[in-house]
Design an enzyme around this catalytic site. Structure first.
Site, PDB file in Angstrom:
ATOM      1  N   SER A   1       0.857  -1.222   0.017  1.00 22.09           N
ATOM      2  CA  SER A   1      -0.270   0.058   0.012  1.00 22.09           C
ATOM      3  C   SER A   1       0.681   1.263   0.136  1.00 22.09           C
ATOM      4  O   SER A   1       1.460   1.699  -0.807  1.00 22.09           O
ATOM      5  CB  SER A   1      -1.053  -0.007   1.187  1.00 22.09           C
ATOM      6  OG  SER A   1      -1.832   0.856   0.964  1.00 22.09           O
TER       7      SER A   1
ATOM      8  N   ASP B   1      -5.809  -4.463  -2.034  1.00 21.94           N
ATOM      9  CA  ASP B   1      -4.996  -4.018  -1.211  1.00 21.94           C
ATOM     10  C   ASP B   1      -4.221  -5.095  -0.239  1.00 21.94           C
ATOM     11  O   ASP B   1      -4.655  -5.789   0.289  1.00 21.94           O
ATOM     12  CB  ASP B   1      -5.562  -2.830  -0.120  1.00 21.94           C
ATOM     13  CG  ASP B   1      -4.500  -2.173   1.012  1.00 21.94           C
ATOM     14  OD1 ASP B   1      -3.658  -2.805   1.522  1.00 21.94           O
ATOM     15  OD2 ASP B   1      -4.450  -1.057   0.444  1.00 21.94           O
TER      16      ASP B   1
END
Length: 633
Positions: A383, A497
């Site tokens: 991320s 993610d």
């Protein structure tokens, strides 16, 4: 004995007798190296008096194995231990999984001396190896006379069990390296000399060429193999130096075959363009190496002038069955240093976790590494950690990273382009635009510094590691917060993610086995707590009225953006203890006062990350081999 063999050669097959003669001669040469120096420093036997070591050395029997031969198989009776004098061994499970590699001076099977249990793994030779064997009966007799031997053995076993219990990964360390040029025009002599110079900073290194060996000891009269005297001289170099680098010559020459047999790792030098006229030279070297060794094979792409890595993925199609690759600019000393540390198992790996705006602390951590002159050799992230780490892997300095990150997250306005929530609350175009702006058409394979990032494969419920393809797309997958940013659909898989399953992907870095790993965790320990208890279910209309009414007591609950961001990184809390035990240093900058969307506080968060990293890293400089620079007065 040689006289007896001469007599027998009249009756039996001359080839067999000649082979036995050579074996006896080679054995005597190897014994000349002496076991005593090895035993005197070995943790099991180092406490024994000199007379006991001399007696012990006489009890060992010599074992010589060619590359690819099996020393022992899983399930066999454990009735002895081995000590590796020179060579390299590989430890395998039944499914073929590599557990570890064993180098010079290490022991094998020591636990069976106590338990008598069967072998727990199969061990084969990576290259030609010389070992000595100690039977259980001889060990038991030794313990009876010198009980301190049992204490030494116990220490070794406890250390190994503790390492296995903590899930520690063996660093990929090599002692002997063969350098082979796949193009005769490549500067192999200059490269090998510079690599040796870089290795010298880690330990004594020796550069061997055919000319050096011919001058010092000669090759012998037999064109098919080196003389026992030459072999013993080469093995003595391995005893005297931490690293021996062999500069190979022409394909299938006696010297080149020797280099391949002696090496723990084969470095194949190649240019930045596809091979012209096919890959005949590559095929010749690959075919020869596959016959002579099971050693690790790695590519080194060489560059000069203003050349940059490009189309690496295309180049790799010409180079099959390799275990890794490196980009190296011939005129940049730090590139040789990185390669040396990678080979020696001393490479510094940095893992950056996800955490929204808190991830700006990663920039401060990078600044601390640079200021303390601790090089970062491999970068991984999830991320926001992927966004920052990818910029560093591009070769950008810290000030440029701070400038570009501020532009994308603060100066260009919101990164959330809200839309009809069919796949997510936003379109995701802003994330794509940001990635293209930062990384252009760079591919992961083309980065000077090795890089990976992690996403979550919802289709298979597992982490997905990105090591290839367009860099912006890999980072886009790693930052696709479920519900907030649309997922990426890749090869019939749905990727989101990486924080869902692996917010600080230390395990991926450890699996590479290249050296010490540092991790930065910027996810909060406590988040989304409420100032006052809220017992009832809240409707959106109730919350809207509450916010519009200036006289109402405000109900403060997390909004949907914060909830989605926090959900995407929750795994870091679950695996925190495991990660801390497996890293060289696990950093948690004190930034909990900043919320996940606090983009405007970039400079404040960066400074806190820098200060925290300096406090953690400064005491570790000496042990890492990067002592503070002395200032001139």
């Amino acid at each position: 004995m040689l006289a007896l063999l001469k007599l027998l050669s009249v009756t039996y097959d001359g080839k067999i007798i000649n082979s036995l003669k050579k074996g006896l001669m080679e054995h005597s040469q190897l014994e000349g190296l002496g076991l005593l120096p090895l035993l005197e420093t070995h943790p099991i036997f180092s406490q024994l008096p000199t007379e006991a070591l001399q007696e012990l050395a006489a009890r060992f029997s010599w074992v010589h194995l060619r590359a690819g031969e099996i020393l022992c198989e899983q399930g066999e009776a454990g009735d002895c231990m081995y000590l590796l004098v020179y060579g390299r061994l590989r430890v395998l499970k039944e499914d073929g999984r590599v557990l570890a590699e064993i180098g010079h001076g290490e022991c094998v099977g020591e636990m069976s001396l106590l338990t008598g249990e069967t072998r727990s793994a199969t061990i084969l030779t990576v290259r030609d190896s010389q070992l000595v064997r100690l039977d259980k009966a001889d060990f038991d007799e030794l313990v009876t006379q010198f009980p301190s031997t049992m204490m030494g053995l116990t220490r070794v076993i406890i250390k190994r069990l503790r390492r296995d219990q903590l899930g520690e990964t063996h660093a990929m360390q090599v002692a002997t390296i063969a350098v082979i040029a796949l193009d005769p025009n490549l500067p192999i002599t200059e490269f090998t000399a510079r690599l040796c110079l870089a290795l010298e900073r880690l330990g004594p290194a020796c550069h061997l060429t055919a000319e050096v060996v011919e001058r010092e000891v000669g090759f012998g009269e037999d064109e098919s193999r080196l003389s026992p005297r030459t072999t013993a001289w080469l093995n003595q170099r391995e005893h005297n130096y931490s690293y021996v680098v062999y500069q190979a010559g022409e394909v299938d020459s006696r010297w080149t075959r020797c280099c391949l047999r002696q090496a723990d790792c084969l470095l194949f030098l190649c240019g930045s363009e596809p091979p012209r006229g096919g890959d005949l030279l590559l095929n010749a070297f690959e075919g020869l190496s596959s016959k002579l060794t099971c050693s690790r094979k790695e590519l080194v792409f060489l560059y000069d002038g203003d050349q940059q890595p490009r189309n690496t993925r295309e180049l790799l199609r010409y180079h099959r069955d390799f275990d890794g690759y490196h980009h190296l600019h011939c005129r940049r000393p730090r590139h040789y240093g990185r390669l040396a540390r990678m080979l020696a198992g001393r490479a510094v790996g940095l893992v950056l976790g996800g955490g929204g705006a808190r991830g700006f602390a990663h920039i401060g951590v990078l600044r601390a590494f640079d200021e303390l002159s601790i090089p970062i050799d491999v970068v991984g992230g999830t991320s926001m950690g992927a966004i920052i780490g990818a910029q560093y892997a591009m070769g950008w300095d810290v000030d440029h990273i701070l400038k570009r990150t501020r532009e994308e997250f603060v100066e260009k306005g919101s990164i959330f382009d809200f839309t009809l929530p069919m796949l997510a609350l936003t379109r995701g175009r802003c994330f794509r635009r940001m990635g293209v702006n930062l990384y252009g058409d760079t591919e992961v394979e083309d980065l000077w510094i090795p890089f990976y990032c992690v996403s979550t494969n919802l289709t298979r419920a597992e982490s997905f590691v990105h090591r290839s393809g367009l860099l912006w797309r890999a980072v886009r997958c790693s930052t696709a917060i479920p519900g907030l940013v649309p997922p990426v659909f890749f090869q019939r898989n749905t990727l989101v993610d990486g924080g869902l399953l692996n917010n600080v992907p230390v395990d991926v870095m450890l699996d590479q086995g290249r050296g010490p790993v540092f991790a930065v965790d910027v996810s909060p320990n406590l988040d989304l707590s409420l100032a006052l208890p809220v017992e009832q279910d809240l409707s959106p209309w109730h919350l809207l009225r509450n916010r519009l009414n200036p006289f109402a007591v405000k109900v403060r609950v997390p909004n949907i953006l914060n909830i989605l961001l926090r959900t995407a990184m929750i795994s870091s809390s679950v695996e925190k203890e495991v990660l801390q035990r497996r890293t060289h240093a696990y950093m948690r900058p004190p930034i909990d006062q900043f919320h996940l969307l606090d983009w405007s506080s970039i400079e404040k968060i960066e400074k806190i990350g820098y200060k925290h990293a300096i406090e953690i890293l400064k005491p570790l400089q000496e042990s890492l081999g990067f002592p503070p620079q002395k200032t001139m007065h």
